[in-house]
Scaffold this motif. Sequence first.
Motif, PDB file in Angstrom:
ATOM      1  N   VAL A 513     -58.575  -3.029 -52.602  1.00  0.00           N
ATOM      2  CA  VAL A 513     -57.756  -1.835 -52.322  1.00  0.00           C
ATOM      3  C   VAL A 513     -57.605  -1.610 -50.810  1.00  0.00           C
ATOM      4  O   VAL A 513     -56.501  -1.412 -50.317  1.00  0.00           O
ATOM      5  N   VAL A 514     -58.716  -1.689 -50.080  1.00  0.00           N
ATOM      6  CA  VAL A 514     -58.588  -1.425 -48.639  1.00  0.00           C
ATOM      7  C   VAL A 514     -57.788  -2.537 -47.937  1.00  0.00           C
ATOM      8  O   VAL A 514     -57.039  -2.275 -47.008  1.00  0.00           O
ATOM      9  N   THR A 515     -57.940  -3.781 -48.415  1.00  0.00           N
ATOM     10  CA  THR A 515     -57.159  -4.875 -47.831  1.00  0.00           C
ATOM     11  C   THR A 515     -55.678  -4.654 -48.067  1.00  0.00           C
ATOM     12  O   THR A 515     -54.843  -4.841 -47.186  1.00  0.00           O
ATOM     13  N   ARG A 516     -55.357  -4.239 -49.294  1.00  0.00           N
ATOM     14  CA  ARG A 516     -53.950  -4.012 -49.609  1.00  0.00           C
ATOM     15  C   ARG A 516     -53.398  -2.825 -48.829  1.00  0.00           C
ATOM     16  O   ARG A 516     -52.278  -2.866 -48.324  1.00  0.00           O
ATOM     17  N   LEU A 517     -54.200  -1.773 -48.752  1.00  0.00           N
ATOM     18  CA  LEU A 517     -53.743  -0.579 -48.028  1.00  0.00           C
ATOM     19  C   LEU A 517     -53.470  -0.907 -46.562  1.00  0.00           C
ATOM     20  O   LEU A 517     -52.556  -0.377 -45.952  1.00  0.00           O
ATOM     21  N   LYS A 518     -54.253  -1.820 -46.041  1.00  0.00           N
ATOM     22  CA  LYS A 518     -54.082  -2.203 -44.638  1.00  0.00           C
ATOM     23  C   LYS A 518     -52.670  -2.765 -44.421  1.00  0.00           C
ATOM     24  O   LYS A 518     -52.044  -2.521 -43.393  1.00  0.00           O
ATOM     25  N   ALA A 540     -66.638  -0.972 -48.816  1.00  0.00           N
ATOM     26  CA  ALA A 540     -65.676  -1.858 -48.155  1.00  0.00           C
ATOM     27  C   ALA A 540     -64.984  -1.078 -47.051  1.00  0.00           C
ATOM     28  O   ALA A 540     -64.837   0.138 -47.141  1.00  0.00           O
ATOM     29  N   ARG A 541     -64.547  -1.817 -46.037  1.00  0.00           N
ATOM     30  CA  ARG A 541     -63.953  -1.146 -44.885  1.00  0.00           C
ATOM     31  C   ARG A 541     -62.920  -2.035 -44.213  1.00  0.00           C
ATOM     32  O   ARG A 541     -63.090  -3.246 -44.123  1.00  0.00           O
ATOM     33  N   GLU A 542     -61.820  -1.444 -43.799  1.00  0.00           N
ATOM     34  CA  GLU A 542     -60.808  -2.146 -43.015  1.00  0.00           C
ATOM     35  C   GLU A 542     -60.320  -1.175 -41.950  1.00  0.00           C
ATOM     36  O   GLU A 542     -60.549   0.041 -42.055  1.00  0.00           O
ATOM     37  N   THR A 543     -59.629  -1.688 -40.949  1.00  0.00           N
ATOM     38  CA  THR A 543     -59.115  -0.807 -39.894  1.00  0.00           C
ATOM     39  C   THR A 543     -57.671  -1.176 -39.592  1.00  0.00           C
ATOM     40  O   THR A 543     -57.343  -2.352 -39.461  1.00  0.00           O
ATOM     41  N   ILE A 544     -56.834  -0.155 -39.522  1.00  0.00           N
ATOM     42  CA  ILE A 544     -55.467  -0.394 -39.074  1.00  0.00           C
ATOM     43  C   ILE A 544     -55.425  -0.095 -37.585  1.00  0.00           C
ATOM     44  O   ILE A 544     -55.746   1.021 -37.161  1.00  0.00           O
ATOM     45  N   VAL A 593     -51.536  -0.886 -54.641  1.00  0.00           N
ATOM     46  CA  VAL A 593     -52.946  -1.168 -54.360  1.00  0.00           C
ATOM     47  C   VAL A 593     -53.680  -1.695 -55.592  1.00  0.00           C
ATOM     48  O   VAL A 593     -54.730  -2.303 -55.471  1.00  0.00           O
ATOM     49  N   LEU A 594     -53.108  -1.439 -56.756  1.00  0.00           N
ATOM     50  CA  LEU A 594     -53.800  -1.838 -57.970  1.00  0.00           C
ATOM     51  C   LEU A 594     -53.569  -3.285 -58.341  1.00  0.00           C
ATOM     52  O   LEU A 594     -54.308  -3.875 -59.105  1.00  0.00           O
ATOM     53  N   LYS A 595     -52.491  -3.850 -57.829  1.00  0.00           N
ATOM     54  CA  LYS A 595     -52.189  -5.238 -58.177  1.00  0.00           C
ATOM     55  C   LYS A 595     -53.189  -6.143 -57.483  1.00  0.00           C
ATOM     56  O   LYS A 595     -53.459  -5.983 -56.306  1.00  0.00           O
ATOM     57  N   ARG A 596     -53.711  -7.073 -58.233  1.00  0.00           N
ATOM     58  CA  ARG A 596     -54.724  -7.941 -57.652  1.00  0.00           C
ATOM     59  C   ARG A 596     -54.109  -9.246 -57.188  1.00  0.00           C
ATOM     60  O   ARG A 596     -53.172  -9.744 -57.785  1.00  0.00           O
ATOM     61  N   GLY A 597     -54.636  -9.782 -56.134  1.00  0.00           N
ATOM     62  CA  GLY A 597     -54.086 -11.022 -55.579  1.00  0.00           C
ATOM     63  C   GLY A 597     -54.386 -12.223 -56.441  1.00  0.00           C
ATOM     64  O   GLY A 597     -55.008 -12.119 -57.472  1.00  0.00           O
TER      65      GLY A 597
END
Length: 597
Positions: A513-518, A540-544, A593-597
């Motif tokens: 989810v965070v990867t997609r949101l990024k 989990a964590r990501e940064t824009i 965000v719900l779709k998985r890679g």
Amino acid sequence: SHQKYIRNFSIIAHIDHGKSTLSDRLLEAIGLLKDKSSEQVLDSMEVEKEHGITVKAHTVTGFYKAQDGNTYQLNFIDTPGHVDFNYEVSRSLKACEGVLLVIDATQGIQAQTLSNFYLALEENLVIIPVINKIDLPSAHIDMVKEQIEKDLGLDPAEALLISAKTGLGIDTVLEAIVQRIPAPKGDIHSPLRALVFDSYYDSYLGVVAKVRVFDGSIKKGDAITFMLSQKNYQVEEVGYTQIKLVPQSELRAGKVGYITAAIKSISDFGVGDTITWTNKPCAEPLPGYKEVKPYVFAGLFPAEGEDFEDLHEALMKLKLNDAALTFEKWNSAALGMGFKCGFLGLLHLQIVQERLDKEFDLAIITTIPSVEYRITLSDGSIMMIESATELPDQSKIRQIEEPFVLSHIILPNEYLGAILQLIQDRRGIQRNMIYIDTDRVEIIAELPLAEIIYDFYDKLKSFSRGYASFDYEFLEFRPSEIIKLDILVNGKVVDALAQMVHKDTAYERGRSVVTRLKDLIPQHLFVIPLQAAIGSKIIARETIKALRKDVLAKCYGGDITRKRKLLEKQKEGKKRMRTIGNVDIPQEAFIEVLKRG
Ligand code: GDP
Ligand code: MG
């Protein structure tokens, strides 16, 4: 009697097997399609043209001069094939005496061929199997005939061989309709009994109700009562749907057509209702329809807060045309006033969202879709929740149960390994495997509904090069280790992004989810941290990264037309964004965000 020359039927099939193309050919034959170059004219809604699929059942009346010299009135309904719109099919069948069951000669019998076949069987309709696309070199006519005998128990000799594309064999279809489908058997002398099987809202006419008259007759000026809602009206107009509405003096028993009665109050109007004469009512209403139970829930919020009343009105109008849609008011901390809506699947949700945009000019924010969970509280009481935000405090919960479905998947043998793996990845339990014939197998599996609503169908298709098909029905609620996953944008929990996940997949889901949101959230002038959390634990964590100021500076000054274009673009883009805290989140983010890679 006049009914001898009426035939009411639906065209049913698996998706893409050629229903809408066959409808075009029938329209030509009955003189309603003059321009040969137009395609799939019944798919008139903008969303249908864009997706190339039928979403609504479409009704048409036309006249055909048969080889016996008589002219027959044909009332036919083109239906959608996707599993999300099955309800449209079952409603349409109640207006008919027969069906054309179209089967693609290159694909054979697929999951929705079977489910539609059973729907027709349940209604005791005459079923005419039609093998389509025989113009293609990859057509396997003999194989399909064998399937018709084995899977459907029908006589393969009765199957018609056609190409809806080239028009080959269309004459045999028309003659079979006349000869094999029985005429309606209503009683013209009884009080009016008409089933409302569909409707839509027209700003001039009010509600336009599509009806099948079973007994009696209906004409302009009649005082009528809707038996379930107990509303009385005076008929303004009756007629046939011949792509346009064509007024008639009367609709008699056996006929399919429309009525209008200046019905402007739409809130109490329902599909499945029976219309009768107010002064001489029929004894009992028609059986009507089973209430549909939505599977998938999501919050719908106006992108502009002040559009709330407009959204309410739009949803009521849409429901007239889409009886499977449910909605109730809902207040979200992040998004304000909106509606919690129920859908039959994710495609249904997407279509509703697009229709609100295209037909009602409303920009909508959709929250993360969710299935329904059954919660047993520590005091033994039970509550149903349809969104992670409704989950009570962990300390009050004894047990969480999630819905399971029984799914039927039909596929060529060679993809068996890949599909079994997919089922396992989605926490599925294989129940049975049946070799239907030498190269096709049917898998029967129990799957958590939450694991299939989002992208299971897409995955199934891509793992089988488009050859696998599937269908499912609700099974039961089962205890499951479900936890709430929170998403924080810029340090703030966004309730509209919270979701229920299985314990075993929580980490993976949080990461995804965070990867997609990024990728989905545009850069801002400041750094935006994105976090996934379970309780107070960040998993989990990501940064824009922040947008560099000089990029923006370039936009100012310089060419005025370019600047204006840019501003317009921004405005357009803005309509589709929702500001939460101080971060703009695009509307599609909530589903994507719900779709998985
Ligand atoms: P529906 O989903 O059942 O309504 O299917 P459509 O009528 O939309 O057709 C799906 C696709 O199959 C379209 O691209 C059609 O052009 C194509 N198609 C339909 N009938 C025939 C046919 O008889 N021959 C060939 N070659 N293609 C066809
Ligand atoms: Mg279609």
